[in-house]
Design a protein around this motif. Structure first.
Motif, PDB file in Angstrom:
ATOM      1  N   PHE A 187     -23.173  -8.250   9.638  1.00 46.37           N
ATOM      2  CA  PHE A 187     -21.755  -7.876   9.718  1.00 46.37           C
ATOM      3  C   PHE A 187     -21.515  -6.663   8.817  1.00 46.37           C
ATOM      4  O   PHE A 187     -21.363  -6.779   7.617  1.00 46.37           O
ATOM      5  CB  PHE A 187     -20.910  -9.062   9.254  1.00 46.37           C
ATOM      6  CG  PHE A 187     -19.494  -8.970   9.732  1.00 46.37           C
ATOM      7  CD1 PHE A 187     -19.147  -9.464  10.985  1.00 46.37           C
ATOM      8  CD2 PHE A 187     -18.518  -8.389   8.957  1.00 46.37           C
ATOM      9  CE1 PHE A 187     -17.850  -9.385  11.429  1.00 46.37           C
ATOM     10  CE2 PHE A 187     -17.218  -8.307   9.399  1.00 46.37           C
ATOM     11  CZ  PHE A 187     -16.889  -8.813  10.641  1.00 46.37           C
ATOM     12  N   ASN A 188     -21.544  -5.500   9.417  1.00 51.59           N
ATOM     13  CA  ASN A 188     -21.471  -4.295   8.599  1.00 51.59           C
ATOM     14  C   ASN A 188     -20.124  -3.606   8.770  1.00 51.59           C
ATOM     15  O   ASN A 188     -19.193  -4.133   9.374  1.00 51.59           O
ATOM     16  CB  ASN A 188     -22.618  -3.345   8.960  1.00 51.59           C
ATOM     17  CG  ASN A 188     -22.635  -3.071  10.445  1.00 51.59           C
ATOM     18  OD1 ASN A 188     -21.591  -3.153  11.088  1.00 51.59           O
ATOM     19  ND2 ASN A 188     -23.787  -2.756  10.990  1.00 51.59           N
ATOM     20  N   ALA A 189     -20.065  -2.396   8.228  1.00 50.72           N
ATOM     21  CA  ALA A 189     -18.791  -1.644   8.231  1.00 50.72           C
ATOM     22  C   ALA A 189     -18.264  -1.448   9.644  1.00 50.72           C
ATOM     23  O   ALA A 189     -17.062  -1.480   9.887  1.00 50.72           O
ATOM     24  CB  ALA A 189     -19.023  -0.303   7.560  1.00 50.72           C
ATOM     25  N   ARG A 190     -19.219  -1.268  10.586  1.00 53.40           N
ATOM     26  CA  ARG A 190     -18.775  -1.026  11.972  1.00 53.40           C
ATOM     27  C   ARG A 190     -18.048  -2.250  12.509  1.00 53.40           C
ATOM     28  O   ARG A 190     -17.033  -2.156  13.175  1.00 53.40           O
ATOM     29  CB  ARG A 190     -19.987  -0.703  12.831  1.00 53.40           C
ATOM     30  CG  ARG A 190     -19.738   0.544  13.681  1.00 53.40           C
ATOM     31  CD  ARG A 190     -20.902   0.896  14.514  1.00 53.40           C
ATOM     32  NE  ARG A 190     -21.316  -0.238  15.316  1.00 53.40           N
ATOM     33  CZ  ARG A 190     -22.575  -0.477  15.644  1.00 53.40           C
ATOM     34  NH1 ARG A 190     -23.506   0.314  15.234  1.00 53.40           N
ATOM     35  NH2 ARG A 190     -22.895  -1.510  16.384  1.00 53.40           N
ATOM     36  N   HIS A 191     -18.604  -3.422  12.188  1.00 51.13           N
ATOM     37  CA  HIS A 191     -17.971  -4.657  12.637  1.00 51.13           C
ATOM     38  C   HIS A 191     -16.600  -4.810  12.003  1.00 51.13           C
ATOM     39  O   HIS A 191     -15.658  -5.254  12.643  1.00 51.13           O
ATOM     40  CB  HIS A 191     -18.854  -5.850  12.295  1.00 51.13           C
ATOM     41  CG  HIS A 191     -20.122  -5.843  13.094  1.00 51.13           C
ATOM     42  ND1 HIS A 191     -21.335  -5.495  12.560  1.00 51.13           N
ATOM     43  CD2 HIS A 191     -20.341  -6.104  14.400  1.00 51.13           C
ATOM     44  CE1 HIS A 191     -22.259  -5.553  13.478  1.00 51.13           C
ATOM     45  NE2 HIS A 191     -21.697  -5.915  14.621  1.00 51.13           N
ATOM     46  N   TRP A 192     -16.535  -4.426  10.720  1.00 51.80           N
ATOM     47  CA  TRP A 192     -15.238  -4.496  10.031  1.00 51.80           C
ATOM     48  C   TRP A 192     -14.212  -3.646  10.755  1.00 51.80           C
ATOM     49  O   TRP A 192     -13.096  -4.060  11.003  1.00 51.80           O
ATOM     50  CB  TRP A 192     -15.385  -4.001   8.580  1.00 51.80           C
ATOM     51  CG  TRP A 192     -15.637  -5.123   7.622  1.00 51.80           C
ATOM     52  CD1 TRP A 192     -16.744  -5.301   6.864  1.00 51.80           C
ATOM     53  CD2 TRP A 192     -14.760  -6.212   7.339  1.00 51.80           C
ATOM     54  NE1 TRP A 192     -16.637  -6.437   6.134  1.00 51.80           N
ATOM     55  CE2 TRP A 192     -15.416  -7.033   6.406  1.00 51.80           C
ATOM     56  CE3 TRP A 192     -13.501  -6.595   7.796  1.00 51.80           C
ATOM     57  CZ2 TRP A 192     -14.861  -8.178   5.911  1.00 51.80           C
ATOM     58  CZ3 TRP A 192     -12.941  -7.749   7.295  1.00 51.80           C
ATOM     59  CH2 TRP A 192     -13.616  -8.526   6.367  1.00 51.80           C
ATOM     60  N   ARG A 193     -14.657  -2.462  11.063  1.00 47.44           N
ATOM     61  CA  ARG A 193     -13.728  -1.529  11.738  1.00 47.44           C
ATOM     62  C   ARG A 193     -13.237  -2.139  13.038  1.00 47.44           C
ATOM     63  O   ARG A 193     -12.057  -2.080  13.376  1.00 47.44           O
ATOM     64  CB  ARG A 193     -14.436  -0.196  12.012  1.00 47.44           C
ATOM     65  CG  ARG A 193     -14.284   0.810  10.876  1.00 47.44           C
ATOM     66  CD  ARG A 193     -14.388   2.232  11.395  1.00 47.44           C
ATOM     67  NE  ARG A 193     -15.636   2.467  12.089  1.00 47.44           N
ATOM     68  CZ  ARG A 193     -16.787   2.755  11.497  1.00 47.44           C
ATOM     69  NH1 ARG A 193     -16.849   2.810  10.187  1.00 47.44           N
ATOM     70  NH2 ARG A 193     -17.874   2.970  12.192  1.00 47.44           N
ATOM     71  N   LYS A 194     -14.175  -2.741  13.788  1.00 45.12           N
ATOM     72  CA  LYS A 194     -13.811  -3.335  15.084  1.00 45.12           C
ATOM     73  C   LYS A 194     -12.817  -4.465  14.885  1.00 45.12           C
ATOM     74  O   LYS A 194     -11.838  -4.606  15.630  1.00 45.12           O
ATOM     75  CB  LYS A 194     -15.059  -3.864  15.786  1.00 45.12           C
ATOM     76  CG  LYS A 194     -15.814  -2.760  16.502  1.00 45.12           C
ATOM     77  CD  LYS A 194     -16.959  -3.335  17.269  1.00 45.12           C
ATOM     78  CE  LYS A 194     -17.756  -2.216  17.911  1.00 45.12           C
ATOM     79  NZ  LYS A 194     -19.020  -2.672  18.408  1.00 45.12           N
ATOM     80  N   LEU A 195     -13.118  -5.255  13.849  1.00 40.24           N
ATOM     81  CA  LEU A 195     -12.258  -6.402  13.565  1.00 40.24           C
ATOM     82  C   LEU A 195     -10.852  -5.935  13.226  1.00 40.24           C
ATOM     83  O   LEU A 195      -9.851  -6.454  13.744  1.00 40.24           O
ATOM     84  CB  LEU A 195     -12.861  -7.183  12.397  1.00 40.24           C
ATOM     85  CG  LEU A 195     -12.458  -8.644  12.321  1.00 40.24           C
ATOM     86  CD1 LEU A 195     -13.013  -9.399  13.514  1.00 40.24           C
ATOM     87  CD2 LEU A 195     -12.930  -9.260  11.016  1.00 40.24           C
ATOM     88  N   VAL A 196     -10.798  -4.912  12.372  1.00 41.78           N
ATOM     89  CA  VAL A 196      -9.495  -4.381  11.963  1.00 41.78           C
ATOM     90  C   VAL A 196      -8.777  -3.807  13.175  1.00 41.78           C
ATOM     91  O   VAL A 196      -7.571  -4.024  13.371  1.00 41.78           O
ATOM     92  CB  VAL A 196      -9.684  -3.319  10.852  1.00 41.78           C
ATOM     93  CG1 VAL A 196      -8.383  -2.561  10.618  1.00 41.78           C
ATOM     94  CG2 VAL A 196     -10.144  -3.986   9.574  1.00 41.78           C
ATOM     95  N   ALA A 197      -9.522  -3.101  14.039  1.00 40.57           N
ATOM     96  CA  ALA A 197      -8.903  -2.507  15.231  1.00 40.57           C
ATOM     97  C   ALA A 197      -8.357  -3.602  16.134  1.00 40.57           C
ATOM     98  O   ALA A 197      -7.235  -3.503  16.653  1.00 40.57           O
ATOM     99  CB  ALA A 197      -9.931  -1.661  15.968  1.00 40.57           C
ATOM    100  N   ALA A 198      -9.147  -4.692  16.297  1.00 39.35           N
ATOM    101  CA  ALA A 198      -8.705  -5.797  17.159  1.00 39.35           C
ATOM    102  C   ALA A 198      -7.451  -6.441  16.577  1.00 39.35           C
ATOM    103  O   ALA A 198      -6.468  -6.705  17.298  1.00 39.35           O
ATOM    104  CB  ALA A 198      -9.826  -6.826  17.286  1.00 39.35           C
ATOM    105  N   ALA A 199      -7.484  -6.655  15.251  1.00 42.60           N
ATOM    106  CA  ALA A 199      -6.317  -7.269  14.606  1.00 42.60           C
ATOM    107  C   ALA A 199      -5.111  -6.358  14.752  1.00 42.60           C
ATOM    108  O   ALA A 199      -4.000  -6.805  15.071  1.00 42.60           O
ATOM    109  CB  ALA A 199      -6.620  -7.519  13.133  1.00 42.60           C
ATOM    110  N   GLY A 200      -5.333  -5.062  14.564  1.00 39.95           N
ATOM    111  CA  GLY A 200      -4.255  -4.079  14.702  1.00 39.95           C
ATOM    112  C   GLY A 200      -3.676  -4.127  16.101  1.00 39.95           C
ATOM    113  O   GLY A 200      -2.449  -4.132  16.290  1.00 39.95           O
ATOM    114  N   ALA A 201      -4.576  -4.179  17.103  1.00 34.65           N
ATOM    115  CA  ALA A 201      -4.124  -4.217  18.497  1.00 34.65           C
ATOM    116  C   ALA A 201      -3.285  -5.469  18.730  1.00 34.65           C
ATOM    117  O   ALA A 201      -2.222  -5.420  19.375  1.00 34.65           O
ATOM    118  CB  ALA A 201      -5.326  -4.194  19.413  1.00 34.65           C
TER     119      ALA A 201
END
Ligand code: ADP
Length: 727
Positions: A5-19
């Motif tokens: 679970f790296n920075a890229r996954h974090w970004r995706k997670l944040v983007a999904a939560a944001g969406a």
């Protein structure tokens, strides 16, 4: 946290939560907006309904007021038994009722008894009925205007009762009541879409667009309230007032200052969620509840959710597309860069290889020449250019004959070139003489090989050319030296032998000559006057010949001695044709004897040589003699055809001087014996000495010339000697 679970996954997670937050926020926003609209509409509806209700009440409000002040009304209260008065009041009320549209108008005395009514003539007439316990009557009797909504005790029909005290001299004589039916209003509400409800101060619904809610309370009824209602017959004999099947809650939208509440209930068996707003009507003691369906709010929320989700999905797709596009661009760019790098690398390699090859080719001493299958020169290296004296520009594109071909060898060069182009060149190379641009000759060794490209296609021929001029010159010098040595050796041996022979033969020849001279003298004396004169003459002739020949023999011996001792040789400038002609004359008898013709071919143009006439005649005689011997009839061919009975004696100019050739049509000389025939004592004849040719060559070499032999193409041998010419 798992390691993957790296920075890229974090970004995706944040983007999904944001969406998600965005979608929900949009849904909420749409819901609130719709709620706001709804609430505004509800407020307007509530205002309109309240206005309608108040209008209806106010419209009839003056009726009891006016009626209470009518003299007949007062008079009737004072004289209740006056039938005429009662009839006038009844008519008056009926007239008012018909004019205003009120349900009923009636007059009650202080005991609650109805004295007159607008419906006096109907079966449901109120006249004679007692309404003492009705609250509005009570209120009015106490001097207040009474308002009351309830079921009619007589008709059982609901209505709004407005009661006005009838006063006279400060005392309340009775009460004028007007009953207004609210049923048309209820009917209008029922026709409308959204439920509207009117409840009394105790929370009992008495007017409703939804019939099943009628006479239900918003809360359980207190016992004294229930009692009061029963006592006053407000809702007839009805004793039960169930709680409305409503589940209410605040609309619960934080940050929204909205009145009203949400109402969950069933309408005509259908579950509905309603937005409701209460409007109190204090002058009537009522509360008006207007509602509107929440369906649109939910739908607006759902639509907004769906639209936002769609937009987010589209945005995501767009982002995905852009990222893919970027990735593809990046990949393409990387691939292009890689390709460029490889091309650059390859180009550098090629340049290096080319430079290396060029350096190699330039440093080569071997000439390189490539030709296409038609013989066009397509490549030459500097070594070849230097070898032939022509620049690459002058050579490239040229076809045979090439400018460096030797003018004397054009035919041979063309043949060799054709053979090379047909792939038939000698595998071990062939010698070729070329002419340098500045005119000097270059001897080369040429090796040809097929030129095959990387695809295995035959593109032409490659020749490597080695300059062997120096080697050839060295060989020639070597040969010259060897020849000179051989000649000295030969001269030494032949000289020795000839010296001995000359010495030994001289005495006998002299004696022979002397004896012949003496015999000649004797024969002349004896023949004088003799009858056998002809015989004597013949003898004398023969003896003359003997004398002549012996003198010639001694002359030969003398000459040989002179040749051995050059000071004694008589070298002079000679025209060769003269020597040849004299030798032919000498040989004529012998030729005739053998039936052989001698064909002279004089093409020397009167060239002069320096030499000893007798020795040269001797050489010619020897060669013709050998030729004659070679053409002797054999057992296989006892009568050879005339064409084979001919000797050619040619005298021609050659490069190195004057060449004399004696050619016959004999069997020729076996290849392996071609060199040996000049060796001393080499003979194939039973009575031969094997010295003739050796002496001939020695004589010719003593004259500065050389002698060769070759077989003729049509059969036979050709002996040649070449002498240097003199001016
Ligand atoms: P001889 O004639 O005594 O043999 P030469 O030196 O004249 O000596 O010749 C040497 C040999 O060369 C001969 O024996 C013969 O085999 C060969 N020869 C010379 N002339 C010819 C010729 N014209 N044709 C064939 N062979 C020849």
């Amino acid at each position: 946290m798992p390691t993957w679970f790296n920075a890229r996954h974090w970004r995706k997670l944040v983007a999904a939560a944001g969406a998600l937050v965005l979608i929900v926020a949009c849904g909420n926003w749409a819901e609130r907006r719709e709620l706001q609209f709804k609430m505004d509409a509800l407020r307007q509806a509530a205002a309109a309904h309240a206005l309608g209700l108040r209008g209806l009440v106010e419209k009839h409000d003056f009726l009891p007021h006016a009626a209470a002040r009518h003299p007949d009304v007062r008079d009737l209260l004072r004289a209740p038994m006056d039938a005429a008065l009662k009839a006038r009041v009844d008519d008056y009320f009926a007239d008012l009722q018909a004019t205003t549209g009120a349900a009923v108008l009636y007059l009650v005395d202080r005991s609650g008894l109805t004295l007159a009514a607008s419906n006096w003539n109907l079966p449901s007439s109120f006249v004679g009925q007692s309404y003492r316990r009705r609250p509005y009557v009570e209120d009015a009797l106490q001097g207040r205007r009474g308002y009351f909504y309830g079921l009619g005790l007589t008709t059982g029909q609901s209505g709004l009762f407005i009661a006005e005290p009838v006063r006279a001299d400060g005392a309340v004589l009775g009460v004028v009541v007007v009953k207004i039916s609210l049923e048309p209003l209820q009917a209008a509400w029922m026709r409308g879409g959204d439920p509207v409800v009117l409840r009394d101060s105790r929370g009992i619904v008495f007017l409703s667009a939804v019939p099943e809610w009628l006479f239900h309370g918003i809360r359980p009824l207190a016992a004294n309230d229930a009692r009061w209602i029963a006592d006053h017959g407000q809702y007839g004999s009805r004793a039960r007032f169930d709680v409305l099947p409503w589940r209410t809650e605040a609309h619960g939208r934080p940050g929204m200052d909205l009145p009203g509440f949400v109402l969950h209930t069933d309408v005509r068996g259908r579950r509905v969620d309603l937005l409701a707003l209460d409007t109190p009507l204090p002058e009537l003691g009522w509360t008006l509840t207007v509602t509107t369906d929440m369906k649109e709010v939910v739908q607006a929320r759902r639509a907004a959710l769906a639209l936002t989700a769609l937009a987010v999905a589209l945005l995501l797709l767009g982002v995905l597309y852009w990222r893919l596009r970027d990735k593809r661009f990046a990949e393409q760019r990387a691939a292009r860069l890689e390709l460029e790098r490889r091309v650059e690398e390859r180009t550098r390699d090629l340049q290096e290889a080319h430079a290396f090859r060029k350096a190699m080719e330039d440093s080569l001493l071997v000439g390189m020449r490539a030709r296409d299958p038609d013989g066009k020169i397509i490549y030459v290296n500097p070594a070849l250019c230097a070898m032939v004296g022509y620049s690459a520009e002058e050579l490239l594109g040229r076809r045979p004959p090439y400018p460096y071909w030797h003018p004397d060898d054009l035919e041979k060069q063309a043949r060799e070139s054709d053979e090379a182009l047909q792939g038939r060149a000698a595998p071990h190379g062939f010698e070729s003489r070329v002419r340098h641009k500045d005119g000097h000759d270059v001897i080369t060794m040429v090796y040809a090989a097929p030129l095959v490209d990387a695809q295995g296609v035959h593109r032409g021929w490659m020749s490597s050319v080695v300059d062997i001029t120096a080697q050839k010159q060295a060989e020639a010098r070597q040969r010259e030296q060897e020849l000179r040595l051989q000649r000295s050796a030969r001269l030494a041996s032949v000289g020795e032998m000839a010296s001995t022979l000359a010495h030994e033969l001289n005495q006998p020849l002299m004696a022979l000559s002397n004896f012949a001279v003496a015999a000649r003298a004797l024969a002349g004396t004896a023949a004088g006057g003799s009858a056998e004169a002809p015989a004597g003459t013949m003898l004398a002739g023969a003896l003359d010949d003997i004398v002549g020949q012996s003198r010639r023999a001694s002359e030969i011996v003398k000459r040989v001695r002179a040749f051995i001792n050059p000071q004694r040789a008589q070298y002079e400038r000679l025209a060769m044709d003269g020597v040849v002609a004299h030798a032919a004359t000498l040989l004529k008898p012998e030729l005739q004897r053998h039936g052989v013709t001698l064909r002279l071919l004089m093409e020397d143009g009167g060239a002069l040589v320096r030499g000893d006439r007798v020795l040269l005649e001797q050489v010619l005689a020897n060669l013709v003699h050998n030729a004659l011997q070679a053409m002797q009839p054999t057992q296989d061919q006892p009568h050879p055809p005339p064409a084979q009975r001919s000797i050619e004696l040619a005298c021609q100019r050659a490069e190195q001087g004057l060449r004399v050739t004696v050619a016959d049509r004999g069997p020729g000389i076996p290849r392996e014996q071609l060199e040996q025939v000049f060796a001393p004592f080499f003979t194939t004849k039973p009575d031969g000495l094997g010295l003739g040719l050796n002496i001939c060559r020695t004589i010719i070499e003593a004259h500065g010339g050389f002698m060769t032999v070759e077989n003729r193409s049509g059969g036979g041998a050709a002996f040649s000697f070449t002498l240097p010419t003199v001016p």
